[in-house]
Design a protein around this motif. Structure first.
Motif, PDB file in Angstrom:
ATOM      1  N   LEU A   5       0.838  -1.205   0.000  1.00  0.00           N
ATOM      2  CA  LEU A   5       0.000   0.000   0.000  1.00  0.00           C
ATOM      3  C   LEU A   5       0.875   1.258   0.000  1.00  0.00           C
ATOM      4  CD1 LEU A   5      -2.867  -0.713   2.555  1.00  0.00           C
ATOM      5  CD2 LEU A   5      -3.093  -0.342   0.102  1.00  0.00           C
ATOM      6  N   TYR A  19      -1.576  14.378 -12.648  1.00  0.00           N
ATOM      7  CA  TYR A  19      -2.465  13.238 -12.955  1.00  0.00           C
ATOM      8  C   TYR A  19      -3.597  13.607 -13.905  1.00  0.00           C
ATOM      9  CZ  TYR A  19      -5.792   9.439 -12.276  1.00  0.00           C
ATOM     10  OH  TYR A  19      -6.685   8.424 -12.499  1.00  0.00           O
ATOM     11  N   TYR A  27      -9.919   6.148 -20.489  1.00  0.00           N
ATOM     12  CA  TYR A  27     -10.138   6.580 -19.104  1.00  0.00           C
ATOM     13  C   TYR A  27     -11.313   7.558 -19.057  1.00  0.00           C
ATOM     14  CZ  TYR A  27      -9.577   9.448 -14.921  1.00  0.00           C
ATOM     15  OH  TYR A  27      -9.827  10.157 -13.774  1.00  0.00           O
ATOM     16  N   GLY A  50     -10.741   4.804  -3.647  1.00  0.00           N
ATOM     17  CA  GLY A  50      -9.649   5.036  -4.598  1.00  0.00           C
ATOM     18  C   GLY A  50      -9.969   6.271  -5.416  1.00  0.00           C
ATOM     19  N   GLY A  52      -8.673   9.160  -5.798  1.00  0.00           N
ATOM     20  CA  GLY A  52      -7.646   9.927  -6.488  1.00  0.00           C
ATOM     21  C   GLY A  52      -7.875  11.422  -6.373  1.00  0.00           C
ATOM     22  N   ASP A  71      -8.879   7.518  -0.210  1.00  0.00           N
ATOM     23  CA  ASP A  71      -7.708   7.124  -1.005  1.00  0.00           C
ATOM     24  C   ASP A  71      -6.534   6.922  -0.050  1.00  0.00           C
ATOM     25  OD1 ASP A  71      -7.203   7.447  -4.289  1.00  0.00           O
ATOM     26  OD2 ASP A  71      -5.364   7.488  -3.086  1.00  0.00           O
ATOM     27  N   ILE A  72      -5.506   6.235  -0.561  1.00  0.00           N
ATOM     28  CA  ILE A  72      -4.319   5.999   0.271  1.00  0.00           C
ATOM     29  C   ILE A  72      -3.223   7.025  -0.003  1.00  0.00           C
ATOM     30  CG2 ILE A  72      -4.715   3.522   0.561  1.00  0.00           C
ATOM     31  CD1 ILE A  72      -2.683   3.054  -1.736  1.00  0.00           C
ATOM     32  N   SER A  73      -3.366   7.846  -1.040  1.00  0.00           N
ATOM     33  CA  SER A  73      -2.307   8.776  -1.424  1.00  0.00           C
ATOM     34  C   SER A  73      -2.623  10.187  -0.950  1.00  0.00           C
ATOM     35  CB  SER A  73      -2.134   8.768  -2.950  1.00  0.00           C
ATOM     36  OG  SER A  73      -1.486   9.947  -3.394  1.00  0.00           O
ATOM     37  N   MET A  76      -2.717  12.679  -3.909  1.00  0.00           N
ATOM     38  CA  MET A  76      -3.956  12.672  -4.698  1.00  0.00           C
ATOM     39  C   MET A  76      -5.073  13.354  -3.904  1.00  0.00           C
ATOM     40  SD  MET A  76      -3.183  11.145  -7.619  1.00  0.00           S
ATOM     41  CE  MET A  76      -4.326  10.077  -8.499  1.00  0.00           C
ATOM     42  N   GLY A  97      -8.278   6.419   3.369  1.00  0.00           N
ATOM     43  CA  GLY A  97      -9.027   5.183   3.565  1.00  0.00           C
ATOM     44  C   GLY A  97      -8.647   4.217   2.468  1.00  0.00           C
ATOM     45  N   PHE A  99      -9.604   0.250   0.438  1.00  0.00           N
ATOM     46  CA  PHE A  99     -10.755  -0.575   0.072  1.00  0.00           C
ATOM     47  C   PHE A  99     -11.247  -1.431   1.232  1.00  0.00           C
ATOM     48  CE2 PHE A  99      -9.428   0.243  -4.306  1.00  0.00           C
ATOM     49  CZ  PHE A  99     -10.665   0.479  -4.885  1.00  0.00           C
ATOM     50  N   ASN A 114     -13.223   3.935  -9.526  1.00  0.00           N
ATOM     51  CA  ASN A 114     -12.761   4.000 -10.915  1.00  0.00           C
ATOM     52  C   ASN A 114     -11.251   3.861 -10.993  1.00  0.00           C
ATOM     53  OD1 ASN A 114     -13.463   4.471 -13.732  1.00  0.00           O
ATOM     54  ND2 ASN A 114     -12.260   6.345 -13.552  1.00  0.00           N
ATOM     55  N   PHE A 115     -10.810   2.879 -11.759  1.00  0.00           N
ATOM     56  CA  PHE A 115      -9.386   2.677 -12.061  1.00  0.00           C
ATOM     57  C   PHE A 115      -8.540   2.527 -10.791  1.00  0.00           C
ATOM     58  CE2 PHE A 115      -7.848   2.913 -16.467  1.00  0.00           C
ATOM     59  CZ  PHE A 115      -9.064   3.002 -17.132  1.00  0.00           C
ATOM     60  N   ALA A 116      -9.038   1.822  -9.798  1.00  0.00           N
ATOM     61  CA  ALA A 116      -8.272   1.693  -8.555  1.00  0.00           C
ATOM     62  C   ALA A 116      -8.220   0.255  -8.035  1.00  0.00           C
ATOM     63  CB  ALA A 116      -8.860   2.606  -7.482  1.00  0.00           C
ATOM     64  N   HIS A 119      -5.384  -2.773  -8.407  1.00  0.00           N
ATOM     65  CA  HIS A 119      -4.110  -2.907  -7.699  1.00  0.00           C
ATOM     66  C   HIS A 119      -4.160  -4.033  -6.675  1.00  0.00           C
ATOM     67  CE1 HIS A 119      -3.837   1.475  -8.958  1.00  0.00           C
ATOM     68  NE2 HIS A 119      -2.867   0.855  -9.593  1.00  0.00           N
TER      69      HIS A 119
HETATM   70  C1  LIG Z   1      -5.414   5.427 -11.320  1.00  0.00           C
HETATM   71  S1  LIG Z   1      -5.895   6.292  -9.847  1.00  0.00           S
HETATM   72  C2  LIG Z   1      -7.644   6.546 -10.103  1.00  0.00           C
HETATM   73  C3  LIG Z   1      -8.156   7.708  -9.326  1.00  0.00           C
HETATM   74  C4  LIG Z   1      -9.615   8.105  -9.578  1.00  0.00           C
HETATM   75  N1  LIG Z   1     -10.529   7.094  -9.118  1.00  0.00           N
HETATM   76  C5  LIG Z   1      -9.876   8.435 -11.030  1.00  0.00           C
HETATM   77  O1  LIG Z   1     -10.803   7.857 -11.623  1.00  0.00           O
HETATM   78  O2  LIG Z   1      -9.155   9.277 -11.573  1.00  0.00           O
HETATM   79  C6  LIG Z   1      -5.870   4.986  -8.629  1.00  0.00           C
HETATM   80  C7  LIG Z   1      -6.047   5.508  -7.221  1.00  0.00           C
HETATM   81  O3  LIG Z   1      -6.274   4.396  -6.365  1.00  0.00           O
HETATM   82  C8  LIG Z   1      -5.610   4.623  -5.152  1.00  0.00           C
HETATM   83  N2  LIG Z   1      -5.433   3.327  -4.486  1.00  0.00           N
HETATM   84  C9  LIG Z   1      -4.609   2.315  -4.827  1.00  0.00           C
HETATM   85  N3  LIG Z   1      -4.764   1.272  -4.001  1.00  0.00           N
HETATM   86  C10 LIG Z   1      -5.734   1.637  -3.107  1.00  0.00           C
HETATM   87  C11 LIG Z   1      -6.349   1.004  -1.982  1.00  0.00           C
HETATM   88  N4  LIG Z   1      -6.004  -0.237  -1.598  1.00  0.00           N
HETATM   89  N5  LIG Z   1      -7.307   1.663  -1.299  1.00  0.00           N
HETATM   90  C12 LIG Z   1      -7.671   2.927  -1.678  1.00  0.00           C
HETATM   91  N6  LIG Z   1      -7.118   3.584  -2.720  1.00  0.00           N
HETATM   92  C13 LIG Z   1      -6.156   2.951  -3.426  1.00  0.00           C
HETATM   93  C14 LIG Z   1      -4.335   5.336  -5.563  1.00  0.00           C
HETATM   94  O4  LIG Z   1      -3.745   6.053  -4.507  1.00  0.00           O
HETATM   95  C15 LIG Z   1      -4.848   6.244  -6.676  1.00  0.00           C
HETATM   96  O5  LIG Z   1      -5.220   7.507  -6.197  1.00  0.00           O
END
Ligand SMILES: C[S@@+](CC[C@H](N)C(=O)[O-])C[C@H]1O[C@@H](n2cnc3c(N)ncnc32)[C@H](O)[C@@H]1O
Length: 200
Positions: A5, A19, A27, A50, A52, A71-73, A76, A97, A99, A114-116, A119
């Protein structure tokens, strides 16, 4: 999960400022489909996991009662908060926070992501979907890297070093096992789609 993480968070911290400027048509199509399928109303509390820089959370805010982004970042989240302030959006709260520990108590009417989730490993995705189901949303909308065929690391959207996308079938089974019916699947690209799950 192919990175910790902390490694994922640091990766997104590094790209957070740029970003929003570096997105593909697929996307953007995925964002549009998630917003459309979320179909939120003014009484709805929406959780964006997630989140972002807030593409989905801020996109839904005008139609929702309240939106919670997790999100974890930190990088972001900072971008997301700045965008909310600039746009005068006051019904969205962004905080740390993940998932499987969303740092959110109570129910959510709609959960979006979306898009998260790609991982996470497939077992972790199942656990995340069970956690989401525990918040009792009537609708869950997942836009993500998801495999409509076999994995193709040479095609866009899938970097094996950092990504762990599931097949659409694995995701559909996880939602079904969590008590949801999969009511729509939209293919944006052979490795990107939007899945909608609703209470039965
Ligand atoms: C590609 S970005 C997508 C961000 C946003 N949802 C969008 O559509 O633009 C992926 C995001 O997922 C977050 N992320 C990755 N693993 C995660 C987790 N286990 N829990 C929460 N957020 C997470 C990352 O920090 C990042 O901000």
């Amino acid at each position: 999960m192919k990175k910790t993480l902390e490694e994922h968070a640091a990766r997104f911290d590094d790209v957070a400022a740029a970003y929003d400027d570096d997105q593909t048509p697929e996307y953007n199509e995925c964002v549009a489909l998630v917003l459309e399928h979320a179909d939120v109303g003014g009484a709805d509390t929406v959780l964006d996991l997630g989140c972002g820089t807030g593409a989905i959370a801020l996109g839904l805010a005008a139609d929702a009662g309240r939106v919670v982004g997790r999100d974890i970042s930190d990088g972001m989240l900072t971008q997301a908060r700045e965008k909310a302030t600039t746009r005068g959006v006051d019904n969205v709260a962004f905080d740390t926070g993940r998932f499987r520990e969303p740092n959110y108590d109570g129910d959510a009417d709609v959960v979006v992501s979306n898009f998260a989730m790609h991982h996470l490993s497939d077992a972790e995705k199942r656990s995340a979907i069970d956690t989401i189901a525990g918040l009792n949303p009537h609708r869950i909308v997942l836009g993500d890297v998801m495999l409509f065929g076999g994995p193709n690391p040479d095609a866009p959207f899938y970097s094996p070093a950092v990504d762990d996308p599931a097949t659409v079938g694995v995701l559909a089974d996880a939602f079904t096992d969590a008590g949801y019916a999969v009511t729509a699947v939209e293919m944006v690209h052979e490795q990107v789609g939007v899945l909608v799950a609703e209470t039965r």
